[in-house]
Structures are given as C-alpha cells and as structure tokens.
Design a protein around this motif. Structure first.
Motif, PDB file in Angstrom:
ATOM      1  N   SER A 175      43.880  95.349  19.992  1.00 24.40           N
ATOM      2  CA  SER A 175      44.981  95.103  18.645  1.00 24.40           C
ATOM      3  C   SER A 175      45.638  93.477  18.798  1.00 24.40           C
ATOM      4  CB  SER A 175      46.384  95.728  19.059  1.00 24.40           C
ATOM      5  OG  SER A 175      47.412  94.490  19.913  1.00 24.40           O
ATOM      6  N   GLN A 176      45.611  92.603  17.766  1.00 32.01           N
ATOM      7  CA  GLN A 176      46.281  90.855  17.730  1.00 32.01           C
ATOM      8  C   GLN A 176      47.278  91.087  18.617  1.00 32.01           C
ATOM      9  OE1 GLN A 176      44.368  89.821  14.946  1.00 32.01           O
ATOM     10  NE2 GLN A 176      45.079  87.514  15.690  1.00 32.01           N
ATOM     11  N   GLU A 177      47.410  92.073  19.036  1.00 33.77           N
ATOM     12  CA  GLU A 177      48.802  91.684  19.704  1.00 33.77           C
ATOM     13  C   GLU A 177      48.202  91.406  21.225  1.00 33.77           C
ATOM     14  OE1 GLU A 177      52.069  90.518  19.100  1.00 33.77           O
ATOM     15  OE2 GLU A 177      50.954  90.258  16.930  1.00 33.77           O
ATOM     16  N   TYR A 191      37.462  92.570  18.705  1.00 35.76           N
ATOM     17  CA  TYR A 191      37.786  92.883  18.144  1.00 35.76           C
ATOM     18  C   TYR A 191      36.909  93.968  16.834  1.00 35.76           C
ATOM     19  CZ  TYR A 191      41.998  90.113  18.792  1.00 35.76           C
ATOM     20  OH  TYR A 191      43.079  88.815  19.052  1.00 35.76           O
TER      21      TYR A 191
END
Lengths: 482, 482
Positions: A200-202, A222
């Motif tokens: 995830s982006q986080e 990603y």
C-alpha cells in the motif's frame, strides 16, 4: 640492549620493536566500569526518566561541536576526563526514555531489557554458531517459538532477529523471490521476468529500499508484470493503520502469492486479547516482521523476522556455507548454528533483550502494557476532540494520533489554500520551540497534499494522563501567538 | 463502579477496561539495574577476564535447555529470580574476553568501548536524524573523518557505520552498481547486462551473499560479462592474507572499475606505522569496509563503510526520502540527518564505541596494541616452528596462524591419503576436548582439499606469551593420544 634488536632477541627480552609481550596492557577494568556505571545510573537512568528534567538540551550542530571537542588525537586522556565526556555525551543526547518523548515509535526505559543489553555488551558475542553463543542461541530459539505461537502458526515455523525492521522486510522479499525461483540466487535476475511487489501507499519505505538493493527496482513496487509478493502493513508508520489481512490472505492464497505482514509497529497488539483482532488472519500469512523494541519497549534493537515455512527456506535462501564457521564435523548438533540463515555474518543476540523482560513480566504484564498504551491513546483522542484549535486528521486505529494545532489567528479562516499555507508553517515553529525549551518531543510531517501535522505516539507505561494533558497545553502555549 | 464501564466513565475513574491510566507502572528502575550491574561486574567482567577461570562451561543444547528453563510464561518472575537468570546466562555463555579465547576475529574486553555501549543501551536512540541523536551523529561524523584521514583520502569522503562487515561489503557493491547505472535503482536489473564482481577465492562469503541478495547471482562473482566492481581483501578470514592493492588499483583505474577493499579484519594495520604497508595503495580505492570491533577491540558491533566519493553517492544510492523523518523544513541543517544514507531505518550509534576508546587511548596506544598483537603472532609462529608435531600451513602475513597438530602416532606416516584422512579427524576431537574442559577456544576448519587445521587469531592485549605457550602445550596435552 641496543637500538637494533633482532626478532629472536626481542622475544627473549620480552620486547619486540618496543612492544612488551608479557602480561596484560589493559589495566584492571572493573573500577573504571563501576565509576562509569554510577554516571550512567545517575544521568542516563534517574535524570533521563524524571519528568521534571528536560527531554533534550538542544544545541545546533555548530554549538555542539564546540562543546564536545570531537577530534581524535594521538594522545589519550585520563579516566576522569573520559568520565566527564560520558556525562557530556549523555547530557546533550535526547532522553528517549523521558515520559514526554513521543517523537518516534520507541520510547521509555524497560529495566529488564536494559539489563539484558548490558549483559550482551559485556559478554560480547555473535550468533553465528552455537559454540560461541550457546545461551543466546537457545534463547533466540525460545523467543522465536513464543512469537510464532503468538502469531498462531500452529505447525510452527522459523525466524531470525535482525538489526531492525527494514532488514526483516527485506528478508521477506528475498524469501518470497527465492521460493518463486531458487535459481536466481545463483544466476541473478538477468533471465527473470519483471517481478513486482504489491504494497500500500502507506507501507514503510523499507519496502522500496529493499526493492532497490535487491535489483528489483523501486518502480516495481506497486504495479507491474509478475507479482511474487504482497506486503501488508499492520500498523502503518504515520497513521497506525492496519491492512485487512484476512481479505488479502484470501486473494494471495488464490494466486499462490507470498504474503508478508510488516507488523513491526502493530505486532504488539498480538499480545492483547482486546486488540489482536487488528491483525485477524495473520495465522494465514507466509512471513511477519515484528519489532519488540517498539511498543513492547525492548532495548534497541530487537527486531524479529518470522517465517511459516518449515523446509529450511531461510537457510537455503541465505546460506553461503563458510567452512571456517559451519564445519559439518562438529561434536554437537549443527542445526543449532544459526549463522547461515542470516545475510549478516556477526549478528547480535538481540532476542535476549526480549527474553529477560518477558521472563520478568510474563505475557500478562506485556498484555497490560499494550492495553494501557492503547487506552492512553484513546484518552488523548478524546482530549484532542474536546479542545479548541486541535483537529484530528482521522480517527486513530492504534497508538498514532495525527492532528493539527490551529492557532487562534487562523481559526476564523475558511478552509482553503490560505489556511493550508499558513497552517503548514505552524508545526515546524512549534517543534523548534519545544526542542529549544526541551519540554517534550513530538514529530510532525506532511502527507500527500496535507499541511504539516503532528504525529504523536503513545508507548511507554511511564506516561500518565497528566503528561498527555501537558502535551496539548504546551502545544497551545508554544503556538498560540502564531 | 460496575462491570460494564463506558469509555468516558473509565477515563474519569482513571481506569479503562481494567487498565490504570494514572502514574507510571514501571517501578523505580535504578535499584534493580544497580543490583544487576554488580552481577555483571563480578561475573561478566572480573571472572570472565580471569585466566584462572574457564573460557566456557560447555553444555550440549539438550543439557542447557534443561538448565535454563527457557519457556516464556503468562506470569512474571521476581527480581531476585531474574538476577539469578542473569547469572546463569553469563555462566553458560562463552567468555570471549578471556585471555584464552582465540576462536573468532574478535576477543578481549575493551573497558572504554564497553562503557560506551552501556551508554548507548541506556540512552537508546537511533541515527536517522540529528534531532534524536545529536551527540552520536556528530561523533559518527568525527570518527568517519578520522578513519578517512587514516586511510589517506586527502580530499575527504563519506561513510556510515553498519551492523557488521557483511553489510559494509554489500554497501560497496550497491554503490558500485549505482555509479555504473543509477537507473537500475528504479527499474531493476531486467534491462541490465550480466554484471560481474571480481574477487579472490579467499574473500569473505559476504560478497557472495550480497550478490545473491542484490539480484546479481552468486555465479556472477568471479567471472562473467560486464565487470562493475573489484573486491580486494585486506586480511582474509582464514589466512590473514592481503591482496596487492596497489597493483589492483592500477588495473581498476585503467578500466574505470570500482575498487572496494574489504579491510574488515586487516584495517587495524592502518593504525601502525610498522604494518600499514600491508594496505599500500588504499588511498587510491573507491570504498573500504573496516571493523574496529576486530583488532581494535571496540564493542560488538562497530563496523564502518567508507567511500571516497564526495557527490552524495551514498545518499543518492540509498535514499527513500521518508516524509515522517526527513522533513526539509526543519529548523536546523538537515545535512546532519544521516538516516537516508542507510538501507536500514533504525541504526545504532556504534561509532561512539570507537570514539570514546580513541579519546581515552589516543592513536598512539591503538598503534601499540596493533603492534603488540602482531608481535605476539610472530612469537607464536616461532614457537610453532620450534615444537615437534606442529606444522604451519604457510608463513602468516597478519595475526592468523593456521597450523596442524600431528599426534605422535601419525608422525611416522609418509605424506599421503592415509595421513591426511587420519589428521583430518584430529582437530575436531581436540576442539571437543578443549570445550568440554573449558581451557581455551581456537577454531578449526578445512580449506580446499587440506585436512582440518587450527586457525588461531591473536588480538587482545590481555594475552601474554604464557597464554600462547599454554595453548600449544594444551593442544599437545589434549591430542597426544590420538
């Protein structure tokens, strides 16, 4: 005795080129260490945890260089001078065990774990082979088994302690790749398809760093061609958010993808009956990174990588079979030589830092500490909601509280670019003021297009509600004129 | 107060689901740490360095498991019980600071460095940013500069302390690759030509481990298509041999190849005017790994990676620019935030272990120690040559002595397969006997088709000629019946 001594002569006379060969040149060390311990107990334990002392004694790099006389010289210094240097090093260091240090994902002083690290430092050994680290080898094994049991891998598994969670996450990536195609260990990635990692982006930046180092390329984290691993995060660095492990596990099982959980920060919730639901499904994943030096407060560093595989994947993936360490004709069971599971050679017995405190406190007290930290976090959340000028970015899932402080001068402004620009400048100034005062430490940052906000983390059981109230009042006090 | 309390109610009453929120739950810690320190001083310092005590108290894994009661339970234990566990952990650990421990490339107890590591453990912080580690950031910087000066890079350079030399060697490989083609950091190796690393057969296994992890493949170490790096070793692990840096540098300069020197073990010779010729030409190389925890006796771990580049290659190669740590709007010069030079996130301030002892001893005493260790090694070499039944594999270049002990029953056998087979079985039995006696520790191994031999390493200034004589006599004593 002449200026020119032959080698034979010099040995007979106990000298070799001016170097004495008889007897120890290290003076009795106990006395000095004892004196230094008094300094440490007074300055780095008692004062450093005292709420009435400063969290930090801020000096700019230029000022601090002046104060410390850093240069290393030809001549040594006296013991009393060195003790003075110890005092100075402690004085100008940040007191991360102070009740008002909320700046990182670690805090507080855990006495049992601290003692364990003193023992590790004095016993100084490395975990390559059972023969040089028998006690710590077995303790690492015991701690790993307990962590695996806590995760819920009923069939057991394997694991290793690493210098930090970034390493543990990289181990996961390497094992996932090795399982996908063991040949690449020998031949490299030149004939490989483009491999990608889903995350995830986080997720933590260590996933990207690992991809770069491992020759996968950061752009292949990603999205891309052939997925070989999914990274789920249990407790993100900034927001303390949890990916839904159960759902991700179902997808990964369907597509035969390695699922790693970066639970470096959130793993502590596994100790709590009340909060372990945050990691529901973790028994189904392939590997887990978990840092007991974070919410469980073990000494730095104490970071475990755990893998469900029981076919020696960890050893096969990393082994180099050095003959000077891993002789196969030893007189004991060489499966206790854990060194070839690591990409390191020397490796510290960090597991002991967790083992000793766990022995002392028991699982129940560890559970209480986690429950207490999360209750404190909820208390702080309520207080932030109550107070004028404080605004949460989102409802916290864990012990990270992300919020803005809006000074009175900005409270009338409508939401929009002017407010965001002005608000963006507030947190850095408050941070500068808190550090120069030394009253507390809290991190700040941006996220996406959001203006700077505070990220406050509650970990230590040395923290009281009064400390949390103080933080909010102090932020207002330091920032109300902005 | 009822069984079911609302959140608000529980906070007001100072409780949340049975968890008290007021005041610290960690008891005053000073007293316990003080008691534990007495145990450490007595058992892990005084007794552990006493030549009249055992080097190890050997127990098999099964016996030791019985003795230690390793299992982690729900309930904690009393402080006195925990102190007893500390005593046991020390008792059954190998005493690497004992004058008769020669088993690894580290040994001895360096009091200043030990004190530095106690301070590091009590101050517990991490080197990502200046704000959480101001003192240690500057000290790392000062130590790196001093090491770079010692290497002879007159224009300066960059560097970083790592958890061990394997990491440092991997950093070199990553920088060399990054310099060759920075794009691969983002896109991976899929479009890359087959890259190869040149190194000697005797180089450390970390070169292969790094090649595997980095996606280069272990088979591309030694020979191949596009060379991007040459690894020279200054002090090989087994024989203590030095590659000719000057000659290799000339070849590398001609072909524009990154030249890395793995001086983890041999770097200490740079401190000595008498012995630095072993690394002649090191001022011409691109990068160096150097472990002061080996012959300089800094506490484990203390391992530096040094790079001559001054264009931030280290940062550019490894950076991930995490916004929660590396804000660019900080109120101090953010070039002091060193965290993004590392592939780790948390990183220990290991440089302090070298800084404090260097301050205390000065370069001169460090030089004396190196000279002394190498003089001791030469003394041992002479003794081995003198004694019946002892045979050197080769003349030592450094502090590694590799030799066979040939028991009387084998001395009449002609050189040939029968002798080699019988001799091969000798060292493992002597090793087993020395460990069960606890009298000393020396490593053994094979090499190529050579039968098992002893590798003895002299490091510590606590070692006397008597200790070396003892070792040879004890080997004969333990092996004469074989």
């Amino acid at each position: 005795f002449s200026g020119e001594t032959s080698y034979e002569g010099s040995v007979k006379s106990g000298k070799d080129g001016g170097v004495f060969l008889n007897g120890a040149t290290v003076d009795p060390v106990e006395g000095f260490i004892r004196q230094a311990m008094e300094v440490i107990l007074d300055e780095a334990v008692r004062k450093a945890t005292d709420v009435n002392e400063k969290v930090c004694e801020w000096r700019s790099p230029e000022q601090l260089k002046e104060l410390l006389d850093l240069e290393l010289k030809d001549e040594g210094e006296s013991e009393s001078k060195i003790l003075q240097r110890c005092r100075e090093a402690i004085r100008y260091s940040v007191k991360t065990s102070h009740p008002r240090f909320f700046n990182q994902l670690f805090a507080g002083l855990e006495p049992y774990s601290t003692v364990a690290s003193f023992i590790i430092e004095s016993i100084k050994t490395s975990l390559y082979t059972y023969e040089v680290a028998p006690v710590f080898t077995l303790m690492e094994n015991a701690v790993l088994r307990k962590m695996i049991e806590t995760i819920g891998w009923e069939e057991g598994g394997d694991g290793i302690f690493n210098p930090g969670g970034s390493m543990s996450n990289m181990y996961a990536m390497n094992l996932a790749r090795y399982r996908y195609c063991p040949d690449w260990k020998e031949v490299g990635l030149y004939s490989a398809p483009r491999l990608v990692v889903f995350t995830s982006q986080e997720s933590h930046y260590s996933i990207s760093k690992a991809a770069a180092l491992m020759g996968l390329g950061t752009k292949n984290v990603y999205m891309g061609a052939v997925p070989f691993m999914v990274n789920a995060t249990a407790g993100t660095t900034v927001f303390g958010a949890f990916d839904p492990i159960e759902e991700i596990a179902s997808v990964c099982e369907k597509h035969n993808l390695w699922l790693h959980v970066d639970a470096c920060w959130g793993g502590a919730a596994l100790m709590s009956k009340k909060h372990k639901h945050l990691l529901k499904g973790i028994h189904r994943v392939h590997s887990v990174s978990w840092n007991p030096h974070k919410m469980l407060m073990a000494s730095l560093q104490c970071s475990a990588f755990l893998v469900r595989d029981k076919t020696s994947l960890l050893q096969r993936c990393h082994s180099a079979r050095a003959s000077y360490l891993f002789q196969q004709d030893k007189f004991y069971d060489v499966s206790y030589d854990t060194g070839d599971k690591s990409v390191q050679c020397s490796r510290k017995p960090d597991a002991f830092k967790l083992w000793l405190m766990w022995k002392a406190l028991g699982s129940r007290e560890l559970e209480q500490r986690v429950d207490r930290a999360l209750a404190m976090a909820r208390y702080l959340t309520q207080e932030i909601k109550k107070r004028d000028g404080f605004q949460l970015l989102m409802e916290p899932e864990f012990a990270n509280m992300c919020f803005w402080y809006i000074p009175p001068s900005l409270r009338k402004l409508p939401e929009g670019p002017e407010l965001w620009t002005k608000l963006h400048a507030v947190a850095p100034v408050i941070k500068e003021r808190m550090m120069k005062t030394g009253s507390m430490m809290i991190g700040y940052q941006t996220h996406g297009d959001k203006p700077n906000f505070f990220r406050m983390v509650v970990i230590s059981p040395q923290v009281s509600r009064q400390d949390l109230d103080f933080v909010l009042e102090e932020i207002h006090h330091l920032g109300q004129d902005l």
